[in-house]
Design a protein around this motif. Structure first.
Motif, short mmCIF file in Angstrom:
data_model
loop_
_atom_site.label_atom_id
_atom_site.label_comp_id
_atom_site.label_asym_id
_atom_site.label_seq_id
_atom_site.Cartn_x
_atom_site.Cartn_y
_atom_site.Cartn_z
N HIS A 31 0.81 -0.98 0.05
CA HIS A 31 -0.05 0.42 0.07
C HIS A 31 1.04 0.86 -0.13
O HIS A 31 2.46 1.34 1.03
CB HIS A 31 -1.24 0.18 1.38
CG HIS A 31 -2.64 -0.78 1.11
ND1 HIS A 31 -3.42 -0.98 1.24
CD2 HIS A 31 -1.86 -2.78 1.91
CE1 HIS A 31 -3.82 -1.82 1.17
NE2 HIS A 31 -2.81 -2.74 1.59
N HIS A 32 0.76 2.06 -0.65
CA HIS A 32 1.52 4.17 -0.82
C HIS A 32 3.02 3.85 -1.32
O HIS A 32 3.58 3.70 -0.19
CB HIS A 32 0.88 4.23 0.17
CG HIS A 32 -0.28 4.46 0.66
ND1 HIS A 32 -1.44 4.90 -0.14
CD2 HIS A 32 -1.85 3.97 1.77
CE1 HIS A 32 -2.45 5.04 -0.24
NE2 HIS A 32 -3.09 4.76 0.98
N VAL A 33 3.50 3.59 -2.17
CA VAL A 33 4.54 3.73 -2.76
C VAL A 33 4.43 5.07 -3.03
O VAL A 33 3.66 5.18 -4.73
CB VAL A 33 5.06 2.55 -3.32
CG1 VAL A 33 5.96 2.08 -4.14
CG2 VAL A 33 5.45 1.35 -2.65
N GLU B 279 0.42 1.56 4.96
CA GLU B 279 -1.41 1.13 5.06
C GLU B 279 -2.09 1.92 5.87
O GLU B 279 -3.06 2.62 5.28
CB GLU B 279 -2.12 -0.34 5.67
CG GLU B 279 -1.79 -1.31 4.78
CD GLU B 279 -2.52 -2.92 5.18
OE1 GLU B 279 -3.60 -2.53 5.40
OE2 GLU B 279 -1.51 -3.55 6.08
N ASP B 280 -0.65 2.57 6.61
CA ASP B 280 -1.83 4.14 8.08
C ASP B 280 -1.76 5.51 6.77
O ASP B 280 -1.92 6.54 7.38
CB ASP B 280 -0.54 3.92 8.75
CG ASP B 280 -0.48 2.97 9.86
OD1 ASP B 280 -2.00 1.94 9.53
OD2 ASP B 280 0.51 1.87 10.38
N THR C 163 -1.11 4.29 -4.92
CA THR C 163 -1.61 3.53 -4.13
C THR C 163 -1.90 1.91 -3.47
O THR C 163 -1.78 1.86 -2.22
CB THR C 163 -3.28 4.03 -3.61
OG1 THR C 163 -3.54 3.03 -5.04
CG2 THR C 163 -3.76 5.61 -3.93
N ARG C 164 -1.57 1.34 -4.68
CA ARG C 164 -1.81 -0.19 -4.29
C ARG C 164 0.02 -0.54 -5.18
O ARG C 164 -0.23 -0.08 -6.42
CB ARG C 164 -2.54 -0.84 -5.21
CG ARG C 164 -3.23 -1.50 -3.79
CD ARG C 164 -3.64 -1.26 -2.24
NE ARG C 164 -2.72 -2.43 -1.70
CZ ARG C 164 -3.62 -4.31 -2.31
NH1 ARG C 164 -4.31 -3.46 -2.14
NH2 ARG C 164 -3.06 -4.88 -2.06
N PHE C 165 0.61 -1.22 -5.14
CA PHE C 165 1.80 -1.91 -6.07
C PHE C 165 2.88 -3.56 -5.78
O PHE C 165 2.97 -3.28 -4.62
CB PHE C 165 2.78 -0.60 -5.06
CG PHE C 165 4.28 -0.52 -6.31
CD1 PHE C 165 4.61 0.05 -7.54
CD2 PHE C 165 5.16 -1.28 -5.76
CE1 PHE C 165 5.52 0.12 -7.97
CE2 PHE C 165 6.00 -0.96 -6.13
CZ PHE C 165 6.75 -0.62 -7.23
N LEU C 166 2.50 -3.55 -7.31
CA LEU C 166 3.53 -4.66 -6.87
C LEU C 166 5.05 -5.31 -7.19
O LEU C 166 5.37 -4.35 -8.46
CB LEU C 166 2.11 -5.95 -7.73
CG LEU C 166 2.98 -7.28 -8.09
CD1 LEU C 166 2.76 -8.35 -6.95
CD2 LEU C 166 2.44 -7.66 -8.97
N MET C 167 5.75 -5.81 -6.81
CA MET C 167 7.27 -5.68 -7.01
C MET C 167 6.99 -7.05 -7.42
O MET C 167 7.31 -8.39 -6.03
CB MET C 167 7.54 -5.43 -5.74
CG MET C 167 9.38 -5.52 -6.45
SD MET C 167 9.62 -4.92 -8.09
CE MET C 167 9.76 -3.14 -7.90
N PRO C 168 7.00 -8.05 -8.04
CA PRO C 168 7.24 -9.09 -8.39
C PRO C 168 8.43 -10.21 -7.99
O PRO C 168 9.51 -9.28 -7.41
CB PRO C 168 6.98 -10.01 -9.72
CG PRO C 168 7.54 -8.24 -10.43
CD PRO C 168 6.85 -7.49 -9.59
N ARG C 169 8.17 -11.61 -7.45
CA ARG C 169 9.24 -11.98 -7.16
C ARG C 169 10.12 -12.51 -8.94
O ARG C 169 9.13 -12.43 -9.77
CB ARG C 169 9.56 -13.24 -6.91
CG ARG C 169 8.64 -12.99 -5.28
CD ARG C 169 8.72 -14.69 -4.44
NE ARG C 169 8.70 -14.32 -3.10
CZ ARG C 169 7.52 -14.67 -2.67
NH1 ARG C 169 6.30 -15.59 -3.67
NH2 ARG C 169 7.09 -14.60 -1.26
N MET C 170 11.49 -12.71 -8.95
CA MET C 170 11.66 -13.58 -10.05
C MET C 170 10.42 -15.13 -9.86
O MET C 170 10.57 -15.92 -9.11
CB MET C 170 13.35 -13.89 -9.93
CG MET C 170 14.21 -12.19 -10.26
SD MET C 170 16.02 -12.90 -9.41
CE MET C 170 16.47 -13.75 -10.90
#
Length: 787
Positions: free
Chosen positions: A412-414, A556-557, A601-608
């Motif tokens: 959340h929030h990046v 998240e806060d 607001t939402r963010f995905l950093m995936p794995r290899m």
């Protein structure tokens, strides 16, 4: 005195008995004029220590001279100039010196370009000369050139031809301009306002030559216009022994191919500009650069024959059965190219690029040439010549942009903070410059005048060239943004960012890993110290960084409003902090500028894949826009990769958006797999991959798209038609139970389980793994039904 103010449209050079003649076609507000300058010489440089060896090497060649010049190379070694009175002589001289292993400097600079660059003429020019008896601008007495700002309005003509399948005869030639809309066609028919018929190919070509002369364009535009249209026109004109007089000098047009396979036009007074190359040069990105695809993306409109694999056969049918329909198709292709140039403002971009760099409008690429045009005359004025090609220091650590190890997760929030034009600002701040490096090593340089670089580099603070060029371009870009001049702003951005590549490329004359390393390694240091200061002072975690950006996790806060204020506070604090750091350590002005760029607001950093480590240059997020709206952003993931199917890209977009917005997704994933296995999504299963080389060059390894193309080749051969799959073309194929098959000839059942395992699972599990779920677990109960 007569004065001509205008824009240098084309430039040429040729040998005459009296010396080299430089020929400039200049577009003014009223007309296009040829200005010639005769009795010119070429010049390049060799080291003083090699003069005797050079003289011995050139025994038997006449017409050249050696002269000591008041210049040195960047290592402070003196040089002589070698002057030649003809281009042919210079080629012979260079060949002899090369055989004798004598290094040369600036031997590749064409006299016609050197004449302009040494006078700082970057497009706009004012020519002054006493009138000749005929009242025309001629070569005697020599005209005087000086730079000026001159508006230019160029006359454009879009051209497209239709041919037989083997391109051994021309059916029609389409021409489209602001005051012309015409198709000229071989054969019989009723002439109209936009269609004229000619009895044979000879009269068709002759009519085209007359029409070009009558319309008198400055620029031809088209799609693959040199490699196909102009090449075929030239071949057919040569076969029919018709001089293709398209130039303003009334000489036959020539099309030549380089050793690398690139086609070029030799034409005086007019330019030929290809839409594909220009779009790429202006950094436009499309999955495909076919005219159909680009026009559909820009206008939701395309060619009048829609099936690419049937297009050739349909053109032949229309020529036999419905020539007016073929004319409409031909003319529409011309209009599409015209509209693309208008929509993307490509010519404005090229004109602005020329005004900044001196590059010819039709120059493809040319970052090294643009650097030379701006840098060399300034270098000469402070007493240096450019080094021989790629002679700079090497074997040192000069990596690319810094990429941090990422911390994978669903967040959340990046916030993303971005250094504005990081490499150009490093050049300005730390005075990274070839001449500055030379001055830094001079014995008389004082400590207070020096800035340390990397790999042993030391730069002069006060005697440098490149930082000044960057400063001028930076100011011009700020003004362009203020004036909302997007083409100029884009041109400047591309030029500034290319300067690092010039210093770090072994095919450029200023290559030196002390220079390249002082940019990239400084960038590494800046990003690492920025991360450390964010975590030390603010307590936030930096989860990723890439070249000029850091990704800061708030958590998240945080609310949307708080995120924005925190982003601004971060940027303000870090800019002040960096200014203090640079002043304290280097006693120089700071040009680094960190901007708060994005809030996810939402963010995905995936794995290899198959690893617990975080990936690099791959992420997705829900971006919060200034107006309160949100936008889904993908970087490096399947959604933005053309070699993944539409099925994978569409489901990734739909699933990620659902998860980012806390919406349900289990049921639609299950239904998707059901629909796939029932054959309801077959139109989304096509792969598209580009052929990198001829099919017969794939011997040991035959990837799926090559296997499909080989099957297509057999299919087209049976139809006695030419195989459309050549290097650079895309292959569209489906994975079947018998392997990949081309879309035009599917013979086997589709392998649906391949698409579940190779397309759905990778994109779905990349995000579900952070929720403790998997596609395999979701659809496990369906297997018995479909087995």
């Amino acid at each position: 005195m007569e004065h001509l103010r205008g824009f240098v449209l084309t430039r040429h050079q040729q040998d005459l008995p009296s010396g080299i003649e430089l020929r400039y076609w200049i577009k003014s507000e009223q007309d296009v004029s040829l200005v010639t300058i005769g009795e010119q010489e070429t010049v390049f440089f060799i080291h003083d220590s090699l003069v005797d060896k050079a003289q011995q090497s050139l025994v038997g060649i006449k017409g050249w001279r050696l002269e000591k010049v008041q210049l040195t190379d960047l290592e402070q070694q003196g040089v002589h100039g070698i002057y030649c009175r003809s281009l042919a002589l210079q080629r012979d001289v260079i060949a002899r010196l090369t055989l004798s292993a004598i290094p040369m400097m600036e031997e590749d600079i064409r006299p016609v370009d050197r004449f302009l660059m040494e006078r700082f003429i970057f497009g706009g020019v004012e020519v002054s000369q006493s009138p000749s008896s005929e009242g025309a601008l001629q070569s005697n007495p020599k005209p005087r050139f000086k730079p000026c700002d001159s508006p230019v309005q160029l006359k454009i003509l879009s051209i497209d031809i239709e041919t037989t399948m083997q391109a051994d005869r021309i059916h029609s030639i389409g021409l489209y301009g602001s005051a012309l809309s015409l198709v000229m066609m071989r054969g019989e028919g009723v002439d109209t306002q936009t269609l004229r018929f000619y009895p044979d190919e000879r009269t068709l070509l002759q009519a085209c030559i007359r029409q070009v002369a009558l319309y008198d364009p400055d620029i031809f535009i088209g799609w693959n216009v040199i490699g196909f249209d102009f090449r075929v026109l030239t071949e057919r004109a040569n076969a029919l022994k018709i001089p293709l007089l398209f130039g303003r000098d009334h000489q036959p047009l020539r099309v030549v191919q380089s050793e690398r396979g690139k086609w070029y036009v030799r034409l005086e007074g007019r330019l030929v500009i290809d839409g594909i190359d220009t779009l790429k040069g202006a950094t436009y990105q499309f999955e495909s650069y076919s005219l159909e695809y680009v026009s559909q993306q820009l206008f939701k409109r395309g060619k009048l024959i829609h099936q690419p694999n049937d297009r050739g056969a349909e053109i032949q049918r229309l020529y036999r059965e419905d020539k007016p329909a073929l004319a409409r198709y031909n003319l529409e292709d011309c209009k599409l190219v015209w509209d693309i140039f208008e929509e993307t403002r490509l010519l404005e971009y090229l004109i602005e690029r020329t005004r900044l760099t001196g590059l010819s409008l039709d120059k493809v690429g040319g970052s090294a040439a643009a650097f030379d045009f701006q840098y060399l005359p300034r270098l000469h004025r402070i007493g240096y010549v450019a080094p021989e090609y790629a002679s700079g220091a090497r074997g040192m650590d000069a990596p690319g942009g810094y990429v941090m190890d990422s911390q994978p997760g669903l967040y959340h929030h990046v916030l993303v903070l971005d250094f504005k034009s990081l490499y150009p600002s490093i050049i300005r701040t730390f005075k990274v410059d070839p001449a500055g490096l030379a001055e830094g090593f001079k014995a008389e340089a004082g400590e207070q005048d020096l800035i340390p670089g990397f790999n042993g580099a030391i730069f002069s603070k006060t005697k440098s060239i490149l930082p000044t060029i960057i400063e001028e371009l930076w100011a011009a870009r700020d003004q362009a943004k203020k004036n909302k001049n997007k083409p100029l702003s884009q041109a400047i951005k591309i030029i500034m960012n290319a300067f690092y590549g010039v210093l770090g490329s072994t095919v450029c004359r200023f290559f030196d890993q002390r220079l390249a390393g002082s940019i990239t390694l400084r960038g590494h240091q800046i990003l690492q110290q920025t991360r450390d200061e964010i975590e030390r002072y603010f307590g936030y975690r930096v989860i990723y960084g890439d070249t000029d950006s850091v990704f800061v996790l708030l958590g998240e806060d945080c609310s949307n409003a708080d995120a924005d204020s925190k982003g601004q506070a971060l940027a303000e604090y870090l800019n002040l902090w960096w200014s203090d750091q640079i002043q304290q350590r280097f006693s120089t002005e700071n040009y680094l500028e960190l901007e708060y760029e994005t809030h996810f607001t939402r963010f995905l950093m995936p794995r290899m894949r198959n690893s617990e480590k975080g990936s690099k240059k791959r992420y997705a997020g829900l971006q919060q826009l200034a107006d309160g709206a949100t936008e889904l952003v993908f970087k490096g993931l399947e959604n933005v990769r053309s070699d993944w199917t539409r099925l994978a890209r569409d489901i990734q977009k739909r699933l990620y958006e659902a998860i980012f917005r806390d919406q349900p997704y289990h049921d639609f994933l299950k239904q998707l797999v059901v629909d796939l296995r029932l054959g309801l999504l077959d139109d989304q299963l096509v792969y598209r991959r580009r052929l990198r080389q001829p099919l017969d060059a794939y011997i040991r390894m035959k990837p799926p798209h090559v296997q499909a193309a080989l099957k297509a080749q057999q299919y087209w051969q049976k139809k006695h038609l030419k195989n459309p799959y050549q290097p650079g073309h895309h292959v569209s194929y489906i994975m079947t139970v018998n392997g990949p098959e081309p879309v035009e000839h599917i013979c086997s059942p589709i392998d649906y389980e391949h698409y579940v395992e190779k397309q759905l699972q990778p994109v779905v599990d990349a995000i579900l793994c952070f929720k403790g779920e998997s596609l395999d677990a979701l659809i496990a109960t369906q297997r018995d039904f479909f087995s």
